[in-house]
Design an enzyme around this catalytic site. Structure first.
Site, PDB file in Angstrom:
ATOM      1  N   GLN A 125       0.789  -1.218   0.000  1.00 47.06           N
ATOM      2  CA  GLN A 125       0.000   0.000   0.000  1.00 47.06           C
ATOM      3  C   GLN A 125       0.828   1.278   0.000  1.00 47.06           C
ATOM      4  O   GLN A 125       0.302   2.348  -0.300  1.00 47.06           O
ATOM      5  CB  GLN A 125      -0.944  -0.003   1.207  1.00 47.06           C
ATOM      6  CG  GLN A 125      -1.990  -1.118   1.134  1.00 47.06           C
ATOM      7  CD  GLN A 125      -2.920  -1.095   2.316  1.00 47.06           C
ATOM      8  OE1 GLN A 125      -2.713  -1.804   3.289  1.00 47.06           O
ATOM      9  NE2 GLN A 125      -3.957  -0.277   2.259  1.00 47.06           N
ATOM     10  N   ASN A 139      -2.105 -10.889   8.362  1.00 49.66           N
ATOM     11  CA  ASN A 139      -3.015  -9.775   8.574  1.00 49.66           C
ATOM     12  C   ASN A 139      -4.393 -10.123   8.023  1.00 49.66           C
ATOM     13  O   ASN A 139      -4.530 -10.510   6.862  1.00 49.66           O
ATOM     14  CB  ASN A 139      -2.512  -8.514   7.862  1.00 49.66           C
ATOM     15  CG  ASN A 139      -3.511  -7.368   7.982  1.00 49.66           C
ATOM     16  OD1 ASN A 139      -3.618  -6.722   9.014  1.00 49.66           O
ATOM     17  ND2 ASN A 139      -4.288  -7.129   6.924  1.00 49.66           N
ATOM     18  N   GLU A 140      -5.395 -10.015   8.872  1.00 51.35           N
ATOM     19  CA  GLU A 140      -6.795 -10.194   8.485  1.00 51.35           C
ATOM     20  C   GLU A 140      -6.996 -11.408   7.565  1.00 51.35           C
ATOM     21  O   GLU A 140      -7.476 -11.288   6.434  1.00 51.35           O
ATOM     22  CB  GLU A 140      -7.336  -8.926   7.818  1.00 51.35           C
ATOM     23  CG  GLU A 140      -7.291  -7.715   8.741  1.00 51.35           C
ATOM     24  CD  GLU A 140      -7.951  -6.481   8.142  1.00 51.35           C
ATOM     25  OE1 GLU A 140      -8.290  -6.498   6.944  1.00 51.35           O
ATOM     26  OE2 GLU A 140      -8.119  -5.501   8.886  1.00 51.35           O
ATOM     27  N   HIS A 150       0.473  -9.669   4.308  1.00 55.62           N
ATOM     28  CA  HIS A 150      -0.567  -8.639   4.351  1.00 55.62           C
ATOM     29  C   HIS A 150      -1.241  -8.563   2.979  1.00 55.62           C
ATOM     30  O   HIS A 150      -1.009  -7.637   2.203  1.00 55.62           O
ATOM     31  CB  HIS A 150       0.041  -7.288   4.740  1.00 55.62           C
ATOM     32  CG  HIS A 150      -0.976  -6.289   5.213  1.00 55.62           C
ATOM     33  ND1 HIS A 150      -0.857  -5.605   6.402  1.00 55.62           N
ATOM     34  CD2 HIS A 150      -2.144  -5.863   4.676  1.00 55.62           C
ATOM     35  CE1 HIS A 150      -1.890  -4.788   6.560  1.00 55.62           C
ATOM     36  NE2 HIS A 150      -2.678  -4.938   5.515  1.00 55.62           N
TER      37      HIS A 150
END
Length: 435
Positions: A20, A158-159, A114
């Site tokens: 990101q 992550n998630e 991620h």
């Protein structure tokens, strides 16, 4: 604004993800997703925030905020650009970045996965192919052996619930599949992999006698799903089970609960995290719809609640509810690994941060050991499907000029980071500053 006070040992930080913010990498699945025109505003992670070339500049932003910790992720496709071939150059870059944090008294927390996979990993079957998890485990082994002397805090996934649901069940994230059965298989694979990584990271750091207490966990995206009608309440419980409970039980204590298959799982029920990492943003009201393509439900918002720029309900009490629920169950310390809001004009973010921290303070005063808070995110970034159209950052980022500009909420957050409290005096100072 409400006032609160936290202990001196409480740690404040920010969170980012490599895909990101870094830019420049063409070897990951999200770059391919962008090239296929899947992003709402047609932007690309190839640009992002150019962080790869601006590490020192962005570390100065962290210093200005006065954070005690920072959560970052590594780009797997940079470190292992082809299967079994590791890049010493990329590893040196990450070592230098992490060392810079440490030199500035900022404790690093590193996320190993991620949302982003190397394209070559996807091409050989990704997480669906039996045995491929061992490739990721070998990658993690290389990373921890090379960074474990600098990093004691690790997030394996992550998630994972978002990664599976959006990538394999709903099909709006890479790899873009729509299959509940395949999603359940990948879920079991990620849980089993996390448990192996938990043991591996502890083993490497123990054998190498690296300093610092090893802390390993996941960052779980937890939402509250409420129903209004009796049918909505029933469906809400099912959604909560599949999105929250199934992953929390698996990642935390190793239980593969129905409908997950236990085939290939050799571990015993135990404890496989050292803390509960919680990403909390919002809640949803669940309604039943007779539409199998939507899995017989839709998520709607509460008309009485204020909304973020993304239309998400602002519901600070939810952070207290999820922390209480899962602490009562697992009795582990809690890190808020993400909490933030998309708010371009920065009119709602100050209250958003303050109100969530007030509920965190309430939970701590009731004996729930919440030890850290990571705001998402440091600066506006490439926000997955939303591209460059969202504004979660404490700093505005102009993606064309790459200029970072502090928002007024950054000033407030910096004061809170340094003082571990919010007083009436601080509120008055903020009001004068933000005029």
């Amino acid at each position: 604004m409400v006032t609160f006070k936290l202990d001196d040992g409480f740690m404040f930080g920010t969170a980012t993800a490599s895909t990101q913010i870094e830019g420049g990498d063409t070897n990951n699945t999200w770059y391919k997703w962008c090239e296929e025109g899947r992003i709402k505003d047609s932007s690309s992670c190839i640009t992002a925030c150019d962080h790869w070339n601006r590490v020192e500049e962005d570390t100065e932003l962290l210093k200005d905020l006065g954070v005690q910790t920072h959560r970052m992720s590594l780009e797997w496709s940079r470190i292992e650009p082809s299967r079994g071939q590791f890049s010493e150059e990329a590893m040196k870059h990450y070592r230098d970045e992490i060392q810079l944090l440490i030199d500035n008294n900022i404790k690093p927390m590193v996320t190993l996965h991620h949302f982003s996979d190397p394209i070559w990993f996807h091409d050989i079957g990704g997480w669906k192919k039996p045995g491929n998890a061992e490739i990721f485990i070998e990658y993690v082994k290389y990373v921890v052996e090379n960074l474990g002397d600098l990093v004691s805090d690790w997030i394996t996934f992550n998630e994972p619930n978002v990664y599976v649901d959006f990538g394999y069940v709903i099909g709006i994230f890479p790899p873009g599949e729509r299959s509940l059965s395949e999603g359940l298989k990948v879920t079991a694979e990620l849980i089993n992999t996390h448990i192996k990584l938990y043991h591996l990271i502890h083993k490497i750091r123990r054998q190498r006698k690296f300093e610092g207490r090893t802390m390993v966990g996941t960052a779980m995206h937890l939402r509250i799903f409420d129903g209004i009608s009796s049918t909505g309440k029933m469906i809400g419980k099912v959604v909560d089970y599949l999105f929250n409970e199934m992953f929390m039980e698996g990642m935390t204590v190793g239980r593969l609960i129905f409908p997950l298959s236990k085939k290939g799982s050799s571990h015993k029920k135990g404890r496989y995290v050292d803390f509960l990492g919680i990403n909390y943003y919002t809640r949803n009201i669940v309604e039943f719809v007779f539409d199998p393509s939507l899995y017989f439900h839709q998520l709607v918002n509460d008309k009485d609640l204020t909304k973020s720029d993304l239309g998400w309900d602002i519901y600070p009490e939810g952070i207290y509810k999820v922390c209480k629920k899962y602490y009562d169950r697992y009795k582990l310390p809690i890190y808020i690994t993400e909490n933030g809001i998309s708010d371009k004009n920065d009119n709602k973010r100050p209250d958003f941060i303050v109100n969530h921290l007030a509920y965190i303070s309430k939970a701590i005063n009731e004996g729930i050991p919440i030890e850290r808070y990571y705001y998402w995110t440091l600066m506006d970034n490439f926000e997955w499907l939303e591209g460059e159209s969202t504004d979660f950052g404490l700093y505005d980022c102009n993606f064309r000029t790459q200029k970072r500009t502090a928002r007024k909420s950054a000033w407030l957050f910096a004061q809170i980071c340094r003082r571990k409290e919010l007083t009436e005096e601080m509120i008055g100072s903020f009001k004068k500053y933000s005029r």
